[in-house]
Scaffold this active site. Structure first.
Site, short mmCIF file in Angstrom:
data_model
loop_
_atom_site.label_atom_id
_atom_site.label_comp_id
_atom_site.label_asym_id
_atom_site.label_seq_id
_atom_site.Cartn_x
_atom_site.Cartn_y
_atom_site.Cartn_z
CB SER A 1 -0.89 0.03 1.24
OG SER A 1 -1.57 -1.20 1.38
C1 LIG Z 1 -3.06 -4.02 -0.30
S1 LIG Z 1 -2.37 -5.61 -0.19
C2 LIG Z 1 -1.55 -5.67 1.35
C3 LIG Z 1 -0.65 -4.55 1.78
C4 LIG Z 1 0.20 -5.00 2.91
N1 LIG Z 1 -0.45 -4.95 4.18
C5 LIG Z 1 1.57 -4.37 2.94
O1 LIG Z 1 1.97 -3.82 3.95
O2 LIG Z 1 2.26 -4.51 1.95
C6 LIG Z 1 -3.79 -6.63 0.19
C7 LIG Z 1 -3.46 -8.09 0.39
O3 LIG Z 1 -4.66 -8.74 0.82
C8 LIG Z 1 -4.61 -10.05 0.34
N2 LIG Z 1 -5.97 -10.61 0.40
C9 LIG Z 1 -6.98 -10.45 -0.47
N3 LIG Z 1 -8.07 -11.11 -0.05
C10 LIG Z 1 -7.73 -11.68 1.13
C11 LIG Z 1 -8.43 -12.50 2.06
N4 LIG Z 1 -9.70 -12.88 1.87
N5 LIG Z 1 -7.78 -12.92 3.17
C12 LIG Z 1 -6.50 -12.56 3.39
N6 LIG Z 1 -5.79 -11.79 2.54
C13 LIG Z 1 -6.39 -11.36 1.43
C14 LIG Z 1 -4.04 -9.93 -1.06
O4 LIG Z 1 -3.49 -11.16 -1.50
C15 LIG Z 1 -2.96 -8.83 -0.83
O5 LIG Z 1 -1.71 -9.43 -0.56
#
Ligand SMILES: C[S@@+](CC[C@H](N)C(=O)[O-])C[C@H]1O[C@@H](n2cnc3c(N)ncnc32)[C@H](O)[C@@H]1O
Length: 223
Positions: free
Chosen positions: A103
Site C-alpha cells: 500500500s
Molecule cells: C493491499 S495488499 C496488502 C498490503 C500490505 N499490508 C503491505 O503492507 O504490503 C492486500 C493483500 O490482501 C490479500 N488478500 C486479499 N483477499 C484476502 C483474504 N480474503 N484474506 C486474506 N488476505 C487477502 C491480497 O493477496 C494482498 O496481498
C-alpha cells in the site's frame, strides 16, 4: 535483501517521511517515524515489482537490472504492485492485473495512526501482502502481539521470510482473512488492508469490547 550503498537508504527514508507528512498534512507521528526508519520498506519488496506503464497497464521492473527505478519506487509515496495475476505472470505484460501490492506509505501511516495502538495490545492484520505494515506494527508492539492473515500462500511465505530477516516476530497465517484468526484472541485491534463491503462477523467476534476494527470500505470485497 541486498544493500545498495549508492542509494543512501537514510536519505530515501527521510524523503519518504517528508512526502508522507505532506500527504497527511502534518508530521508523521513519532512512533511511526521511528518504525519506518527502523524497518526499511525496500526490504519487504520482491525483486520483481510492477510499475505503471503510462498507458493504464503495468510493466515489470526488476531489481538486478533496473535497481535505480526499483529503489526509487520503494521510497515513493505510491503503492507498489508486487504480484500480478495471482502469481501466474502473463507472457505479455499487457495482460497483467494486480493481485498483491504494498500500500502507499501515506495510506499505511494514516491507517496506523487511526488504529490507535498502544503497547501491550494484540493486533490482527488482514491482508499481509509484503509484510511491511505488519513489520511496523511488530516494531511498535513487540513479539507475540501481531498476527497477519494472507490468502495467497506464496505471498504469505515471502512476507514471513522478510519479517524473519528483519528480526521481527509476526504470526503470518495463510488463509481467508474474512474468518479472522482463532488464536491469540481477543484482539484489541483488527486492521484490514483489503477493501470490504460488509464487515465479516468473525472480526467483530474476535475483537474485544471497546476494540477497533479498521478497514478500507470501498471496492467489491477482495477478502
Ligand atoms: C493491499 S495488499 C496488502 C498490503 C500490505 N499490508 C503491505 O503492507 O504490503 C492486500 C493483500 O490482501 C490479500 N488478500 C486479499 N483477499 C484476502 C483474504 N480474503 N484474506 C486474506 N488476505 C487477502 C491480497 O493477496 C494482498 O496481498
Amino acid at each position: 535483501m541486498t544493500d545498495y550503498p549508492h542509494h543512501p537508504e537514510q536519505a530515501a527514508v527521510r524523503g519518504l517521511l517528508g512526502a508522507v507528512g505532506e500527504a497527511l498534512g502534518g508530521p508523521v507521528p513519532r512512533e511511526w517515524r521511528e518504525a519506518i526508519t527502523a524497518v526499511p520498506r525496500h526490504r519487504f519488496l520482491p525483486e520483481r515489482i510492477w510499475l505503471d506503464d503510462g498507458h493504464g497497464g503495468y510493466e515489470p521492473c526488476d531489481l538486478p537490472t533496473d535497481h535505480d527505478r526499483w529503489f526509487d519506487s520503494a521510497y515513493a509515496d505510491l503503492p507498489v504492485v508486487t504480484q500480478v495475476n495471482d502469481g501466474e505472470e502473463p507472457p505479455d505484460p499487457a495482460g497483467a492485473w494486480p493481485s498483491s501490492s504494498a500500500s502507499a506509505p501515506s495510506i499505511v501511516v494514516r491507517m496506523l495512526r487511526d488504529l490507535d495502538v498502544r503497547p501491550g495490545m494484540r493486533v490482527l492484520e488482514i491482508g499481509t501482502g509484503t509484510g511491511w505494515n505488519a513489520a511496523l506494527l511488530a516494531h511498535r508492539l513487540g513479539p507475540g502481539h501481531v498476527a497477519s492473515v494472507e490468502i495467497d500462500a506464496r505471498v504469505a511465505r515471502q512476507a514471513q521470510a522478510a519479517l524473519n530477516a528483519a528480526g521481527l516476530t509476526v504470526d503470518v497465517v495463510c488463509g481467508d482473512g474474512s474468518l479472522g484468526w482463532h488464536r491469540r484472541l481477543p484482539y484489541d485491534r483488527i486492521i484490514s488492508t483489503c477493501s470490504v463491503r460488509r464487515i465479516p462477523w468473525a472480526w467483530i467476534e474476535q475483537t474485544r469490547p471497546g476494540g477497533i476494527v479498521l478497514t478500507p470500505w470501498d471496492n467489491p470485497m477482495l477478502c
